[in-house]
Design a protein around this motif. Structure first.
Motif, mmCIF file in Angstrom:
data_model
loop_
_atom_site.group_PDB
_atom_site.id
_atom_site.type_symbol
_atom_site.label_atom_id
_atom_site.label_comp_id
_atom_site.label_asym_id
_atom_site.label_seq_id
_atom_site.Cartn_x
_atom_site.Cartn_y
_atom_site.Cartn_z
ATOM 1 N N UNK A 122 0.841 -1.208 0.000
ATOM 2 C CA UNK A 122 0.000 0.000 0.000
ATOM 3 C C UNK A 122 0.871 1.251 0.000
ATOM 4 N N UNK A 123 1.951 1.225 0.792
ATOM 5 C CA UNK A 123 2.857 2.381 0.847
ATOM 6 C C UNK A 123 3.475 2.659 -0.524
ATOM 7 N N UNK A 128 4.435 6.136 -5.164
ATOM 8 C CA UNK A 128 4.498 6.396 -6.601
ATOM 9 C C UNK A 128 3.631 7.589 -6.981
ATOM 10 N N UNK A 129 2.505 7.755 -6.281
ATOM 11 C CA UNK A 129 1.655 8.931 -6.519
ATOM 12 C C UNK A 129 2.351 10.209 -6.060
ATOM 13 N N UNK A 130 3.033 10.148 -4.907
ATOM 14 C CA UNK A 130 3.782 11.311 -4.407
ATOM 15 C C UNK A 130 4.895 11.692 -5.372
ATOM 16 N N UNK A 221 -6.693 2.416 -7.347
ATOM 17 C CA UNK A 221 -7.325 3.330 -8.310
ATOM 18 C C UNK A 221 -7.056 4.797 -7.996
ATOM 19 N N UNK A 222 -7.139 5.170 -6.710
ATOM 20 C CA UNK A 222 -6.923 6.581 -6.348
ATOM 21 C C UNK A 222 -5.506 7.053 -6.696
ATOM 22 N N UNK A 223 -4.454 6.325 -6.292
ATOM 23 C CA UNK A 223 -3.113 6.741 -6.728
ATOM 24 C C UNK A 223 -2.950 6.713 -8.240
ATOM 25 N N UNK A 224 -3.574 5.714 -8.893
ATOM 26 C CA UNK A 224 -3.496 5.637 -10.358
ATOM 27 C C UNK A 224 -4.120 6.866 -11.013
ATOM 28 N N UNK A 225 -5.278 7.295 -10.503
ATOM 29 C CA UNK A 225 -5.935 8.492 -11.034
ATOM 30 C C UNK A 225 -5.107 9.738 -10.770
ATOM 31 N N UNK A 226 -4.491 9.794 -9.571
ATOM 32 C CA UNK A 226 -3.631 10.939 -9.247
ATOM 33 C C UNK A 226 -2.427 10.991 -10.181
ATOM 34 N N UNK A 227 -1.853 9.826 -10.450
ATOM 35 C CA UNK A 227 -0.699 9.753 -11.358
ATOM 36 C C UNK A 227 -1.119 10.115 -12.777
#
Length: 324
Positions: A122-123, A128-130, A221-227
């Motif tokens: 999860x981290x 990767x989004x950060x 999905x949330x980090x993927x959308x942010x990326x």
């Protein structure tokens, strides 16, 4: 109601009332074919050695090289630490599976492995989004980059990344501890993962499956959308650059991150963003190999081989060592 309790001779299962409590699991591993055990052991041992050396080397290089003391490389060193821990939680036990007839793991060890695997998986999603946000600021707001990406913000982004990892893992593991396992004690996987464990439960797993889908959607999905959003703005900004050299430089700084993101999120989404009844465990094993073993090895190679700053820092350190 009469409650009968007894322990089997192999001390794996204790039956109490209508439920059986498994004290030991057997990890089925990647393959049951004897001829493949040694080649697979050597292959994954080599991958693990490269993973440890690569990620420790990246962390050390960033710490020792002052030109790399920037937000981008701060996040990269954090990613290397996550990859190192992620691989170490999984690979040593996996390697043991190739050397013994039955790879036994106790119930507490299994739950501990599940917990820390989820923490670092999860981290990594959020790290990767950060990193994508960092690239967005660097390319779309270069004049304000040092102001926006301050040490304070980088520190708190990292804290949030690990906090989300611990919260998500605690929820999954907490609900897993509530289940009874009685069907069999053989886990059709090479480590203690969510879906293979849920298959063994004789308790209702409805809430667990809902949590898997909900938290996987949030953490994948949330980090993927942010990326994706970050890179839409990044590509739009790059296309406005008039010079070909400027465009190439901007694209080269992002290409490594895009490659790492694609492999990690693609394999993780294949495993977790579908109902367990549809997901084949054999296909799941292959998918899991990518995000648990291959990606932690590839990340330091991708970021070092495709990064001029890292190559330059490595040459400078080697030259200093050579002169001393």
């Amino acid at each position: 109601i009469v409650v009968n309790s007894f322990v089997e001779t192999d001390d794996r299962i204790m039956e109490s009332g209508n439920h059986s409590m498994v004290f030991k699991f057997i990890l089925a591993g990647l393959s049951e074919q004897p001829k493949l055990q040694l080649p697979l052991f050597l292959l994954f041992l080599g991958i693990y050695v490269v993973t440890v050396v690569g990620n420790l080397g990246m962390i050390t290089l960033i710490l020792l090289s002052s030109p790399l003391h920037t937000p981008m490389y701060f996040f990269l060193s954090s990613l290397s630490f996550i990859d190192l821990c992620h691989s170490t939680v999984i690979t040593p036990k996996m390697l043991a599976n190739f050397l013994v007839e039955k790879n036994i793991i106790s119930y507490p060890e299994c739950m501990t492995q599940l917990y820390f695997f989820l923490v670092f998986a999860i981290a990594e999603c959020h790290m990767l989004a950060a990193m994508a946000y960092d690239r967005y600021v660097a390319i779309c707001n270069p004049l304000r980059y040092s102001v926006i990406m301050s040490h304070h913000l980088c520190f708190w982004l990292t804290v949030v990344v690990y906090t989300l990892g611990f919260i998500g893992s605690s929820i999954h593991t907490g609900y897993m501890l509530r289940l009874f396992f009685c069907r069999t004690n053989v886990i059709n996987h090479y480590f203690c993962d969510l879906f293979p464990l849920l298959e063994l439960s004789c308790s209702s797993i409805y809430i667990n499956e809902l949590l898997v889908l909900f938290l996987s959607a949030f953490n994948i999905l949330m980090p993927s959308l942010a990326i994706l959003t970050s890179y839409i703005f990044i590509i739009t900004s790059i296309l406005r650059i008039r010079s070909t050299e400027g465009r190439y430089k901007a694209f080269s700084t992002c290409s490594s991150h895009i490659l790492a993101v694609s492999i990690f999120f693609g394999s993780a989404a294949f495993m977790y963003l579908q109902p367990s009844s549809i997901s084949s465990m054999d296909q799941g094993k292959v998918s899991s190999v990518f995000y648990t073993i291959v990606v932690p090895m590839l990340n330091p190679l991708i970021y070092s081989l495709r990064n001029k700053d890292v190559k330059s820092a490595m040459k400078n350190i080697l030259n200093k060592r050579g002169h001393t």
